[in-house]
Design a protein around this motif. Sequence first.
Motif, PDB file in Angstrom:
ATOM      1  N   GLY A  47       0.786  -1.226   0.000  1.00 40.21           N
ATOM      2  CA  GLY A  47       0.000   0.000   0.000  1.00 40.21           C
ATOM      3  C   GLY A  47       0.814   1.271   0.000  1.00 40.21           C
ATOM      4  O   GLY A  47       0.339   2.321  -0.435  1.00 40.21           O
ATOM      5  N   SER A 106       6.301   2.950   2.693  1.00 41.42           N
ATOM      6  CA  SER A 106       6.673   2.657   4.088  1.00 41.42           C
ATOM      7  C   SER A 106       6.518   1.164   4.416  1.00 41.42           C
ATOM      8  O   SER A 106       6.999   0.692   5.441  1.00 41.42           O
ATOM      9  CB  SER A 106       5.850   3.502   5.065  1.00 41.42           C
ATOM     10  OG  SER A 106       4.472   3.171   4.970  1.00 41.42           O
ATOM     11  N   HIS A 140      -6.966   2.718  -1.392  1.00 40.45           N
ATOM     12  CA  HIS A 140      -7.765   3.939  -1.208  1.00 40.45           C
ATOM     13  C   HIS A 140      -7.145   5.153  -1.890  1.00 40.45           C
ATOM     14  O   HIS A 140      -7.850   6.013  -2.377  1.00 40.45           O
ATOM     15  CB  HIS A 140      -7.994   4.213   0.286  1.00 40.45           C
ATOM     16  CG  HIS A 140      -6.792   3.956   1.142  1.00 40.45           C
ATOM     17  ND1 HIS A 140      -6.526   2.727   1.678  1.00 40.45           N
ATOM     18  CD2 HIS A 140      -5.788   4.762   1.523  1.00 40.45           C
ATOM     19  CE1 HIS A 140      -5.403   2.788   2.378  1.00 40.45           C
ATOM     20  NE2 HIS A 140      -4.927   4.016   2.286  1.00 40.45           N
ATOM     21  N   ARG A 141      -5.786   5.199  -1.968  1.00 45.50           N
ATOM     22  CA  ARG A 141      -5.162   6.375  -2.596  1.00 45.50           C
ATOM     23  C   ARG A 141      -5.080   6.247  -4.118  1.00 45.50           C
ATOM     24  O   ARG A 141      -5.133   7.239  -4.841  1.00 45.50           O
ATOM     25  CB  ARG A 141      -3.748   6.578  -2.036  1.00 45.50           C
ATOM     26  CG  ARG A 141      -3.722   6.990  -0.576  1.00 45.50           C
ATOM     27  CD  ARG A 141      -2.301   6.992  -0.041  1.00 45.50           C
ATOM     28  NE  ARG A 141      -2.250   7.363   1.371  1.00 45.50           N
ATOM     29  CZ  ARG A 141      -1.273   6.999   2.194  1.00 45.50           C
ATOM     30  NH1 ARG A 141      -0.266   6.273   1.766  1.00 45.50           N
ATOM     31  NH2 ARG A 141      -1.290   7.381   3.447  1.00 45.50           N
ATOM     32  N   ALA A 152      -0.551  -4.534   3.515  1.00 39.83           N
ATOM     33  CA  ALA A 152      -0.990  -3.180   3.849  1.00 39.83           C
ATOM     34  C   ALA A 152      -1.197  -3.063   5.352  1.00 39.83           C
ATOM     35  O   ALA A 152      -1.454  -4.047   6.044  1.00 39.83           O
ATOM     36  CB  ALA A 152      -2.284  -2.835   3.106  1.00 39.83           C
ATOM     37  N   GLY A 153      -1.050  -1.829   5.828  1.00 36.92           N
ATOM     38  CA  GLY A 153      -1.270  -1.550   7.241  1.00 36.92           C
ATOM     39  C   GLY A 153      -2.507  -0.679   7.421  1.00 36.92           C
ATOM     40  O   GLY A 153      -3.162  -0.303   6.455  1.00 36.92           O
TER      41      GLY A 153
HETATM   42  C1  RP5 Z   1      -1.538   1.788   4.198  1.00 37.33           C
HETATM   43  O1  RP5 Z   1      -1.366   2.752   5.186  1.00 37.33           O
HETATM   44  C2  RP5 Z   1      -0.176   1.350   3.792  1.00 37.33           C
HETATM   45  O2  RP5 Z   1      -0.195   0.001   3.406  1.00 37.33           O
HETATM   46  C3  RP5 Z   1       0.680   1.581   4.993  1.00 37.33           C
HETATM   47  O3  RP5 Z   1       0.905   0.384   5.737  1.00 37.33           O
HETATM   48  C4  RP5 Z   1      -0.135   2.544   5.833  1.00 37.33           C
HETATM   49  C5  RP5 Z   1       0.563   3.844   6.081  1.00 37.33           C
HETATM   50  O4  RP5 Z   1       0.940   4.404   4.847  1.00 37.33           O
HETATM   51  P1  RP5 Z   1       1.824   5.731   4.822  1.00 37.33           P
HETATM   52  O5  RP5 Z   1       1.010   6.782   5.491  1.00 37.33           O
HETATM   53  O6  RP5 Z   1       3.116   5.403   5.562  1.00 37.33           O
HETATM   54  O7  RP5 Z   1       2.071   5.997   3.351  1.00 37.33           O
HETATM   55  O8  RP5 Z   1      -2.223   2.281   3.103  1.00 37.33           O
END
Ligand code: RP5
Length: 176
Positions: free
Chosen positions: A15, A18, A45-46, A70-71
């Motif tokens: 995602g 990071s 989402h982005r 993804a987080g």
């Molecule tokens: C998720 O939000 C991503 O997979 C990531 O783990 C988390 C934070 O993303 P960043 O804000 O570091 O780009 O979409």
Amino acid sequence: MFATGPAPRVGVLMGSRSDLPTVRKALEVLDDLEVPYAVTIASAHRTPQRVTAFVADAEARGVQVFIAAAGGAAHLAGVVAAHTLKPVIGIPLKAWATDGLDALLSTVQMPGGVPVAAVAVDGAVNAALLAARILALQDPDLRRRLEEHRRRQAAAVEEADALLAGELGGEKAGRP
Ligand code: RP5
């Protein structure tokens, strides 16, 4: 997008940039097992169109399994699974809150009808091994490489055990 060859067998999505330090562990396992892959950063989402375009392109190039990491409230793996009939393995990642519990629940609690095989929080190594096991069902050479991987893993435990006596015995010997 980066691909290790013209005919990737695993499609890997993360995602965010990071996520790379954890996802890299999956890529290392795939490299070790000589499984070609295509990998991209695409967010459910982005950049939702980027996700669907990658899935379509990867399938056209022969990808048989997807890994989606993804987080946060992680819906990437579920979205990928909605756009393909290939198996999807989700890696819930620790992000900025809840030690990854939010991502774990979003990945593992898919409603009936759209399956995602969720590994542990930050379980990138197992995601790659699971993808390889799926491919190995039709690939005896890859199966042999997986067996060799398992042998090396067991040998590392034996090696650690052999060092144990020296390490703990040494500590004990240093005590008054
Ligand atoms: C998720 O939000 C991503 O997979 C990531 O783990 C988390 C934070 O993303 P960043 O804000 O570091 O780009 O979409």
